[in-house]
Scaffold this motif. Structure first.
Motif, PDB file in Angstrom:
ATOM      1  N   PHE A  24       0.839  -1.188   0.000  1.00  0.00           N
ATOM      2  CA  PHE A  24       0.000   0.000   0.000  1.00  0.00           C
ATOM      3  C   PHE A  24       0.877   1.242   0.000  1.00  0.00           C
ATOM      4  O   PHE A  24       1.765   1.391   0.834  1.00  0.00           O
ATOM      5  N   GLN A  25       0.629   2.149  -0.972  1.00  0.00           N
ATOM      6  CA  GLN A  25       1.413   3.380  -1.059  1.00  0.00           C
ATOM      7  C   GLN A  25       0.475   4.559  -1.319  1.00  0.00           C
ATOM      8  O   GLN A  25       0.092   4.798  -2.472  1.00  0.00           O
ATOM      9  N   ALA A  69       0.981 -26.176 -13.065  1.00  0.00           N
ATOM     10  CA  ALA A  69       1.867 -25.064 -13.380  1.00  0.00           C
ATOM     11  C   ALA A  69       1.611 -23.902 -12.426  1.00  0.00           C
ATOM     12  O   ALA A  69       0.465 -23.618 -12.072  1.00  0.00           O
ATOM     13  N   TYR A  70       2.678 -23.235 -12.040  1.00  0.00           N
ATOM     14  CA  TYR A  70       2.597 -22.105 -11.116  1.00  0.00           C
ATOM     15  C   TYR A  70       3.057 -20.838 -11.845  1.00  0.00           C
ATOM     16  O   TYR A  70       3.969 -20.882 -12.673  1.00  0.00           O
ATOM     17  N   HIS A  71       2.426 -19.713 -11.523  1.00  0.00           N
ATOM     18  CA  HIS A  71       2.926 -18.443 -12.017  1.00  0.00           C
ATOM     19  C   HIS A  71       2.508 -17.327 -11.065  1.00  0.00           C
ATOM     20  O   HIS A  71       1.613 -17.499 -10.233  1.00  0.00           O
ATOM     21  N   ILE A  72       3.188 -16.202 -11.174  1.00  0.00           N
ATOM     22  CA  ILE A  72       2.878 -15.023 -10.361  1.00  0.00           C
ATOM     23  C   ILE A  72       2.279 -13.960 -11.270  1.00  0.00           C
ATOM     24  O   ILE A  72       2.899 -13.572 -12.268  1.00  0.00           O
ATOM     25  N   GLU A  73       1.084 -13.531 -10.931  1.00  0.00           N
ATOM     26  CA  GLU A  73       0.423 -12.445 -11.658  1.00  0.00           C
ATOM     27  C   GLU A  73       0.609 -11.159 -10.863  1.00  0.00           C
ATOM     28  O   GLU A  73       0.366 -11.133  -9.659  1.00  0.00           O
ATOM     29  N   GLU A  74       1.022 -10.104 -11.533  1.00  0.00           N
ATOM     30  CA  GLU A  74       1.265  -8.829 -10.860  1.00  0.00           C
ATOM     31  C   GLU A  74       0.459  -7.719 -11.516  1.00  0.00           C
ATOM     32  O   GLU A  74       0.312  -7.687 -12.742  1.00  0.00           O
ATOM     33  N   GLN A  75      -0.049  -6.810 -10.697  1.00  0.00           N
ATOM     34  CA  GLN A  75      -0.740  -5.626 -11.193  1.00  0.00           C
ATOM     35  C   GLN A  75      -0.407  -4.447 -10.288  1.00  0.00           C
ATOM     36  O   GLN A  75      -0.127  -4.631  -9.103  1.00  0.00           O
ATOM     37  N   VAL A  76      -0.449  -3.265 -10.862  1.00  0.00           N
ATOM     38  CA  VAL A  76      -0.354  -2.038 -10.088  1.00  0.00           C
ATOM     39  C   VAL A  76      -1.698  -1.338 -10.219  1.00  0.00           C
ATOM     40  O   VAL A  76      -2.077  -0.899 -11.308  1.00  0.00           O
ATOM     41  N   LEU A  77      -2.444  -1.259  -9.110  1.00  0.00           N
ATOM     42  CA  LEU A  77      -3.802  -0.736  -9.113  1.00  0.00           C
ATOM     43  C   LEU A  77      -3.826   0.645  -8.471  1.00  0.00           C
ATOM     44  O   LEU A  77      -3.115   0.900  -7.497  1.00  0.00           O
ATOM     45  N   TYR A  78      -4.650   1.507  -9.016  1.00  0.00           N
ATOM     46  CA  TYR A  78      -4.844   2.829  -8.431  1.00  0.00           C
ATOM     47  C   TYR A  78      -6.256   2.882  -7.849  1.00  0.00           C
ATOM     48  O   TYR A  78      -7.237   2.583  -8.530  1.00  0.00           O
ATOM     49  N   ARG A  79      -6.333   3.236  -6.563  1.00  0.00           N
ATOM     50  CA  ARG A  79      -7.572   3.147  -5.817  1.00  0.00           C
ATOM     51  C   ARG A  79      -7.769   4.410  -4.975  1.00  0.00           C
ATOM     52  O   ARG A  79      -6.844   5.198  -4.797  1.00  0.00           O
ATOM     53  N   GLY A 104     -12.949  18.927   6.109  1.00  0.00           N
ATOM     54  CA  GLY A 104     -13.439  18.839   7.483  1.00  0.00           C
ATOM     55  C   GLY A 104     -12.991  17.533   8.109  1.00  0.00           C
ATOM     56  O   GLY A 104     -11.790  17.239   8.201  1.00  0.00           O
ATOM     57  N   ARG A 105     -13.960  16.723   8.507  1.00  0.00           N
ATOM     58  CA  ARG A 105     -13.628  15.438   9.156  1.00  0.00           C
ATOM     59  C   ARG A 105     -13.517  14.297   8.150  1.00  0.00           C
ATOM     60  O   ARG A 105     -13.266  13.158   8.533  1.00  0.00           O
ATOM     61  N   GLN A 106     -13.679  14.611   6.879  1.00  0.00           N
ATOM     62  CA  GLN A 106     -13.580  13.582   5.841  1.00  0.00           C
ATOM     63  C   GLN A 106     -12.226  13.656   5.160  1.00  0.00           C
ATOM     64  O   GLN A 106     -11.681  14.738   4.947  1.00  0.00           O
ATOM     65  N   GLU A 107     -11.671  12.488   4.817  1.00  0.00           N
ATOM     66  CA  GLU A 107     -10.435  12.402   4.053  1.00  0.00           C
ATOM     67  C   GLU A 107     -10.644  11.474   2.858  1.00  0.00           C
ATOM     68  O   GLU A 107     -11.219  10.396   3.003  1.00  0.00           O
ATOM     69  N   ASN A 108     -10.175  11.910   1.706  1.00  0.00           N
ATOM     70  CA  ASN A 108     -10.129  11.071   0.507  1.00  0.00           C
ATOM     71  C   ASN A 108      -8.670  10.729   0.242  1.00  0.00           C
ATOM     72  O   ASN A 108      -7.858  11.624   0.007  1.00  0.00           O
ATOM     73  N   ILE A 109      -8.361   9.460   0.277  1.00  0.00           N
ATOM     74  CA  ILE A 109      -6.970   9.014   0.135  1.00  0.00           C
ATOM     75  C   ILE A 109      -6.836   8.261  -1.175  1.00  0.00           C
ATOM     76  O   ILE A 109      -7.446   7.198  -1.362  1.00  0.00           O
ATOM     77  N   SER A 110      -6.055   8.802  -2.097  1.00  0.00           N
ATOM     78  CA  SER A 110      -5.712   8.096  -3.331  1.00  0.00           C
ATOM     79  C   SER A 110      -4.437   7.302  -3.071  1.00  0.00           C
ATOM     80  O   SER A 110      -3.491   7.816  -2.472  1.00  0.00           O
ATOM     81  N   TYR A 111      -4.427   6.058  -3.548  1.00  0.00           N
ATOM     82  CA  TYR A 111      -3.254   5.232  -3.250  1.00  0.00           C
ATOM     83  C   TYR A 111      -2.990   4.238  -4.371  1.00  0.00           C
ATOM     84  O   TYR A 111      -3.860   3.921  -5.182  1.00  0.00           O
ATOM     85  N   GLN A 112      -1.765   3.789  -4.378  1.00  0.00           N
ATOM     86  CA  GLN A 112      -1.332   2.750  -5.304  1.00  0.00           C
ATOM     87  C   GLN A 112      -1.248   1.438  -4.535  1.00  0.00           C
ATOM     88  O   GLN A 112      -0.723   1.387  -3.422  1.00  0.00           O
ATOM     89  N   LEU A 113      -1.768   0.385  -5.130  1.00  0.00           N
ATOM     90  CA  LEU A 113      -1.721  -0.938  -4.514  1.00  0.00           C
ATOM     91  C   LEU A 113      -0.957  -1.869  -5.443  1.00  0.00           C
ATOM     92  O   LEU A 113      -1.396  -2.147  -6.562  1.00  0.00           O
TER      93      LEU A 113
END
Length: 297
Positions: free
Chosen positions: A60-61, A89-99, A69-78
């Motif tokens: 999480f970044q 068979a095994y493999h690693i799937e990678e993604q960079v998500l923006y949330r 006010g008391r609300q926060e909107n946090i944009s982050y990269q996951l």
């Protein structure tokens, strides 16, 4: 300082992970309905493929916080990495998500994926016939480029907000695909001196170029994803309205012999080719499968 929303967010993320791992049947409560449906499609896809998600790692970044006010909107990269087993068979799937998540008084209100923004513009190019028909496509070099740069940007090329087709063109060029048509942007497929053809960078133009080109970079359309080889290309029309919005390159295969693809815009590595886990997916999605070069019978 640890923000008040961090603990509920961590709990939510753990639930989000556990739902994908089948450790819980209860859907994440803080995701929007569109994303809940996306997760359901992902799990159905895993079941259909006789696959298993063995492990999920997330990083999480946060990169932007807006306070009202008391609300926060946090944009982050996951940064997301899934270890999958498909048959033996095994493999690693990678993604960079923006949330983005919204909080109030430290309570998590909603957490959602920012939309994958398919290219809205499309341009018609004019075929330009010149040069020979065949070329030696180096599939290994194209795939190596896709593996090296899937989550980075080569400074030798311009970078776009919707970078998917620009990235695929770079991969093909690394595989010795010949350029032609300079300097007319509506002709051929090329990149030169910080200028480029529509077909180089626009998904719609790229799809139609591959269908019609008989010189320079050429391709053969095939019927099934399993007809593709390493270094081949898939084009996507998410809405089924003949406006082609996305491009990927085949970099490996799962235990069923189905393609895994690398792509940008949502930067992805070894992603299952159907894109059912995309917010852009619709039931009307259409695909085009292209074998690159003339080494195909």
């Amino acid at each position: 300082m640890i923000r008040k929303w961090m603990e509920p967010f961590q709990d939510h993320m753990q639930h989000w992970v556990n739902f994908q791992l089948n450790n819980t049947k209860k859907k994440p409560e803080k995701t929007i309905p569109q994303e809940t449906e996306m997760l359901r499609r992902f799990k159905q896809s895993i079941e259909r493929r006789q696959a298993e998600v063995l492990k999920i790692k997330i990083i999480f970044q946060p990169y932007r916080i807006h306070r009202y006010g008391r609300q926060e909107n946090i944009s982050y990269q996951l940064q997301l990495a899934r270890v999958l087993k498909v048959k033996n068979a095994y493999h690693i799937e990678e993604q960079v998500l923006y949330r983005m998540m919204k909080t109030h008084d430290g309570h998590l209100i909603i957490d959602k994926a920012l939309p994958e923004s398919p290219q809205p513009a499309h341009h018609i190019f004019q075929p330009l016939e010149q040069g020979g028909r065949s070329f030696a496509y180096d599939r290994r070099e194209a795939v190596q480029y896709a593996e090296t740069w899937w989550n980075d940007y080569n400074p030798q090329y311009e970078t776009f907000t919707d970078n998917c087709t620009n990235f695929i063109s770079q991969c093909l060029r690394a595989g010795n695909a010949p350029m032609r048509g300079q300097p007319d942007r509506s002709q051929g497929w090329w990149y030169q001196n910080q200028n480029w053809s529509y077909s180089w960078a626009v998904a719609h133009s790229f799809r139609w170029y591959l269908s019609s080109s008989t010189a320079g970079l050429t391709a053969k359309e095939v019927e099934e994803a399993t007809d593709l080889a390493l270094g081949d290309v898939i084009c996507y029309d998410f809405n089924g309205d003949d406006r082609w919005q996305h491009s990927t390159i085949v970099t490996s295969f799962d235990g069923n012999g189905e393609p895994l693809v690398n792509a940008q815009t949502t930067n992805s590595r070894a992603r299952y080719w159907t894109y059912e886990d995309s917010t852009a997916w619709t039931p009307n999605i259409r695909y085009k499968f292209f074998r690159i070069g003339q080494d195909v019978k």
